[in-house]
Scaffold this motif. Structure first.
Motif, short mmCIF file in Angstrom:
data_model
loop_
_atom_site.label_atom_id
_atom_site.label_comp_id
_atom_site.label_asym_id
_atom_site.label_seq_id
_atom_site.Cartn_x
_atom_site.Cartn_y
_atom_site.Cartn_z
N GLU A 1 0.80 -1.22 0.00
CA GLU A 1 0.00 0.00 0.00
C GLU A 1 0.83 1.27 0.00
O GLU A 1 0.31 2.34 -0.25
CB GLU A 1 -0.93 0.02 1.22
CG GLU A 1 -2.09 -0.90 1.09
CD GLU A 1 -3.12 -0.64 2.17
OE1 GLU A 1 -3.20 0.50 2.63
OE2 GLU A 1 -3.82 -1.58 2.53
N SER A 2 2.10 1.18 0.30
CA SER A 2 2.90 2.40 0.34
C SER A 2 3.33 2.77 -1.07
O SER A 2 3.56 1.94 -1.91
CB SER A 2 4.13 2.20 1.23
OG SER A 2 4.97 1.21 0.67
N ILE B 1 -8.87 7.73 0.40
CA ILE B 1 -10.27 7.65 0.83
C ILE B 1 -10.60 8.82 1.76
O ILE B 1 -11.67 9.43 1.67
CB ILE B 1 -10.55 6.29 1.50
CG1 ILE B 1 -10.48 5.18 0.45
CG2 ILE B 1 -11.91 6.30 2.20
CD1 ILE B 1 -10.52 3.80 1.02
N GLY B 2 -9.67 9.15 2.64
CA GLY B 2 -9.87 10.28 3.55
C GLY B 2 -9.98 11.60 2.80
O GLY B 2 -10.78 12.47 3.17
N ARG C 1 -1.28 6.65 0.69
CA ARG C 1 -1.75 5.28 0.61
C ARG C 1 -3.25 5.29 0.33
O ARG C 1 -3.88 6.33 0.30
CB ARG C 1 -1.46 4.57 1.93
CG ARG C 1 0.03 4.43 2.19
CD ARG C 1 0.29 3.67 3.47
NE ARG C 1 -0.24 4.37 4.63
CZ ARG C 1 0.50 5.12 5.43
NH1 ARG C 1 1.79 5.28 5.20
NH2 ARG C 1 -0.04 5.73 6.46
N GLY C 2 -3.80 4.09 0.15
CA GLY C 2 -5.22 3.98 -0.18
C GLY C 2 -6.12 4.64 0.84
O GLY C 2 -7.06 5.35 0.50
N ARG C 3 -5.84 4.42 2.12
CA ARG C 3 -6.70 5.02 3.14
C ARG C 3 -6.57 6.54 3.16
O ARG C 3 -7.53 7.25 3.49
CB ARG C 3 -6.39 4.45 4.51
CG ARG C 3 -5.02 4.79 4.98
CD ARG C 3 -4.74 4.31 6.37
NE ARG C 3 -3.39 4.77 6.66
CZ ARG C 3 -2.64 4.30 7.60
NH1 ARG C 3 -3.09 3.35 8.36
NH2 ARG C 3 -1.44 4.76 7.79
N ASP C 4 -5.41 7.05 2.78
CA ASP C 4 -5.24 8.51 2.70
C ASP C 4 -6.11 9.08 1.58
O ASP C 4 -6.71 10.15 1.74
CB ASP C 4 -3.78 8.87 2.44
CG ASP C 4 -2.86 8.44 3.56
OD1 ASP C 4 -3.30 8.44 4.72
OD2 ASP C 4 -1.70 8.08 3.25
#
Length: 72
Positions: free
Chosen positions: A4-5, A16-17, A11-14
């Motif tokens: 993911e890095s 999405i945020g 990253r993916g969650r970043d």
């Protein structure tokens, strides 16, 4: 397995945020505009202003978060 890095620190969650930030800002601006329109009887004036301010606030927040992530 997926790594993911990425080299730029996002990253993916970043991501999405960031999407949530944009959507939340526009929805909040719309809701506040609708409340003001309801009380002032000026539909859809403040709803449109709220959407525009939400887009502006979301864009500024987006840029700030991306710059912070790229600095790290």
């Amino acid at each position: 397995m997926v790594d993911e890095s990425s080299p730029n620190g996002l990253r993916g969650r970043d991501l999405i945020g960031l999407g949530g930030l944009l959507v939340g800002a526009v929805v909040a601006g719309l809701v506040l505009g609708l409340v003001v329109d309801d009380r002032a009887g000026t539909a859809p004036t403040f709803a449109l202003v709220g959407i525009a301010l939400g887009i502006l606030a979301g864009g500024l927040g987006f840029v700030a978060r991306v710059r912070a992530a790229l600095r790290d």
